[in-house]
Design an enzyme around this catalytic site. Sequence first.
Site, PDB file in Angstrom:
ATOM      1  N   GLY A 161      -2.943  -0.382  -3.878  1.00 21.92           N
ATOM      2  CA  GLY A 161      -1.770   0.039  -3.373  1.00 21.92           C
ATOM      3  C   GLY A 161      -1.303   1.489  -3.789  1.00 21.92           C
ATOM      4  CD  GLU A 211      -8.620  -6.652  -4.641  1.00 25.55           C
ATOM      5  OE1 GLU A 211      -9.251  -7.702  -4.775  1.00 25.55           O
ATOM      6  OE2 GLU A 211      -7.740  -6.602  -3.854  1.00 25.55           O
ATOM      7  N   GLY A 214      -7.916   1.428  -2.941  1.00 27.07           N
ATOM      8  CA  GLY A 214      -9.068   2.044  -1.695  1.00 27.07           C
ATOM      9  C   GLY A 214      -8.369   3.510  -1.355  1.00 27.07           C
ATOM     10  NE  ARG A 215      -2.678   4.367   0.954  1.00 26.53           N
ATOM     11  CZ  ARG A 215      -2.402   3.917   2.407  1.00 26.53           C
ATOM     12  NH1 ARG A 215      -2.615   4.874   3.239  1.00 26.53           N
ATOM     13  NH2 ARG A 215      -1.990   3.053   2.675  1.00 26.53           N
ATOM     14  CE1 TYR A 220      -7.078   1.034   4.410  1.00 30.58           C
ATOM     15  CE2 TYR A 220      -6.008   2.384   3.063  1.00 30.58           C
ATOM     16  CZ  TYR A 220      -6.542   1.264   3.336  1.00 30.58           C
ATOM     17  OH  TYR A 220      -6.645   0.120   2.117  1.00 30.58           O
ATOM     18  CB  CYS A 264      -3.885   9.133  28.562  1.00 30.56           C
ATOM     19  SG  CYS A 264      -4.705  10.810  29.372  1.00 30.56           S
ATOM     20  CB  SER A 319      -0.895  -0.095   1.175  1.00 29.55           C
ATOM     21  OG  SER A 319      -2.144   0.331   0.889  1.00 29.55           O
TER      22      SER A 319
HETATM   23  N1  LLP Z   1      -6.822  -5.404  -1.887  1.00 27.82           N
HETATM   24  C1  LLP Z   1      -6.173  -5.928  -1.021  1.00 27.82           C
HETATM   25  C2  LLP Z   1      -6.255  -7.384  -0.999  1.00 27.82           C
HETATM   26  C3  LLP Z   1      -5.641  -5.171   0.300  1.00 27.82           C
HETATM   27  O1  LLP Z   1      -5.245  -6.066   1.328  1.00 27.82           O
HETATM   28  C4  LLP Z   1      -5.598  -4.033   0.480  1.00 27.82           C
HETATM   29  C5  LLP Z   1      -5.063  -3.131   1.320  1.00 27.82           C
HETATM   30  C6  LLP Z   1      -6.267  -3.037  -0.904  1.00 27.82           C
HETATM   31  C7  LLP Z   1      -6.841  -3.846  -1.889  1.00 27.82           C
HETATM   32  C8  LLP Z   1      -6.137  -1.667  -0.844  1.00 27.82           C
HETATM   33  O2  LLP Z   1      -5.039  -0.918  -0.701  1.00 27.82           O
HETATM   34  P1  LLP Z   1      -4.930   0.569  -1.082  1.00 27.82           P
HETATM   35  O3  LLP Z   1      -5.146   0.664  -2.449  1.00 27.82           O
HETATM   36  O4  LLP Z   1      -5.962   1.264  -0.044  1.00 27.82           O
HETATM   37  O5  LLP Z   1      -3.676   0.932  -0.728  1.00 27.82           O
HETATM   38  N2  LLP Z   1      -4.082   0.593   7.111  1.00 27.82           N
HETATM   39  C9  LLP Z   1      -2.957   0.841   6.337  1.00 27.82           C
HETATM   40  C10 LLP Z   1      -3.299   0.350   5.005  1.00 27.82           C
HETATM   41  C11 LLP Z   1      -3.711  -1.203   4.935  1.00 27.82           C
HETATM   42  C12 LLP Z   1      -3.679  -1.746   3.684  1.00 27.82           C
HETATM   43  C13 LLP Z   1      -4.070  -3.276   3.979  1.00 27.82           C
HETATM   44  N3  LLP Z   1      -4.674  -3.712   2.455  1.00 27.82           N
HETATM   45  C14 LLP Z   1      -2.761   2.331   6.187  1.00 27.82           C
HETATM   46  O6  LLP Z   1      -3.282   2.926   6.992  1.00 27.82           O
HETATM   47  O7  LLP Z   1      -1.942   2.809   5.511  1.00 27.82           O
END
Ligand code: LLP
Length: 478
Positions: free
Chosen positions: A275, A317, A319-320, A425, A395, A239
């Site tokens: 990612g 896929e 997200g961010r 996130y 705290c 990611s």
């Molecule tokens: N597909 C799978 C299988 C994943 O595990 C993830 C993210 C995504 C897609 C989406 O990734 P993105 O496009 O959002 O980077 N909590 C962490 C990020 C964890 C991501 C886990 N998997 C953060 O706040 O940076």
Amino acid sequence: MVSVPASAHPLAPEWLIRPDDANDLADLVWPASATRDPDGVLVLGGSRATDLVEQLGTPVLVIDEQHARDQAARTHRAFVAATARHGGVARVYYAGKAFLCAEVARWMIEAGLGVDVCSRGELETALAAGVPAERIGYHGNNKRVSELERAVEAGVGTIIVDSSIEIERLGAITERRGVTQKVLVRVRSGVHADTHDFLATAHEDQKFGFALDDAEQAVARIRELSFVEFSGLHCHIGSQIFGISGFRESASRVLELHERLLEGGSVPLLNLGGGFGIAYTRADDPAPIEQLADGIVDAVADECQARGIELPTLAFEPGRSIMGPAGVTLYEVGTTKPVRVETTEGVAERLYVAVDGGMSDNVRPALYGAQYSARLASRTGDDAPALVRVVGMHCESGDIVVDHEYLPGDITPGDLLAVASTGAYSAAMSSNYNHVPRPPVVAVREGEARVIVRGETIDDLLARDAGLPSPALNKGEK
Ligand code: LLP
């Protein structure tokens, strides 16, 4: 007191540029609609930050709805177009783990995407929002049998299987129901994306998916099962990744397996995960999604051509990169405190600015050392930029909201502070640490503001405490 030139503050990291005007809103860091009104008040999606706070209090997560919808549609278009140039087909799933609620799920469907879920809660949210089940991909390294049952019953389009045990469970469930379920097999390509570096290891020491060497056997087993249909491979390398080299390397390794699997039957699809990185600060320089889509798809198509195999349907896929830049969190400044720090160059001063939220509404700085950007939201400031650290009210000394930022030196209690790029996130990973209620989420668009996730109240917190007579405690306090 600061004994070095302000342009090189000894406590500032190298990447932090001292702006001429610490009221400016850097492109890419702030949502597309972000601007200031003639009084200097931050305006998001046509709504003034001060008005939003008057209605909803602080903290509040504000989502620029048009930005999120546009970014979703743009991402979908980019991958579809890049793949079509090679005569292929692409699908884009929004990774709900970044931030999911019914409204956001609908925006994604309207933009042409599917939704990737990774828990029963995300699955039920997507279904309840009206996401067609066949447009859902269901992930997870440890889905309960009851959760697999639910997914099969609902008609989820794809289940991404993560272990041999899960394959057997799914075989039994589908056999009993007489229903065919499509699955992808998640693999570890051995490419680990650590933002800029790609460390290739033979066997990554982590919990997700199958090692490339073991996946062939898993697929063979799936092909023996009467009601489980093998649809292809899945690989997510990490990611907040910039550039395409990690995707290229990973695709090349996974396609090697993909080619071998073609000997035993069809392999219709390849899912390369998400990612794509975003700009949390102006030091981050993400490429436009079209450039990434073209680069990744071209690399996959070249590799397929070199192997003499047909380009599979491609899936992604993100997200961010869809929701992250659309979000801004508004806080109220409660206290400020100059802190003197000894450095090799003498004593320097950092201004601590404490706001009324923190690691409960955004744990990323505490968890990952993530950097963010902030600006005054209720006005512009006149004083020269001062180096600040924005901290929360929890705290814990690690309760940092924005580690390093320049803000007008006249920042003062009562000011509203906006933190950018919090659409992904932050709400998704929020907690009630220190018994702090989780903030509301409001969508703004063309001057209208709609609450899309209600904020928690103190009553909500007390209502879960089985040691209290819950109904008597409804005082309506936030
Ligand atoms: N597909 C799978 C299988 C994943 O595990 C993830 C993210 C995504 C897609 C989406 O990734 P993105 O496009 O959002 O980077 N909590 C962490 C990020 C964890 C991501 C886990 N998997 C953060 O706040 O940076």
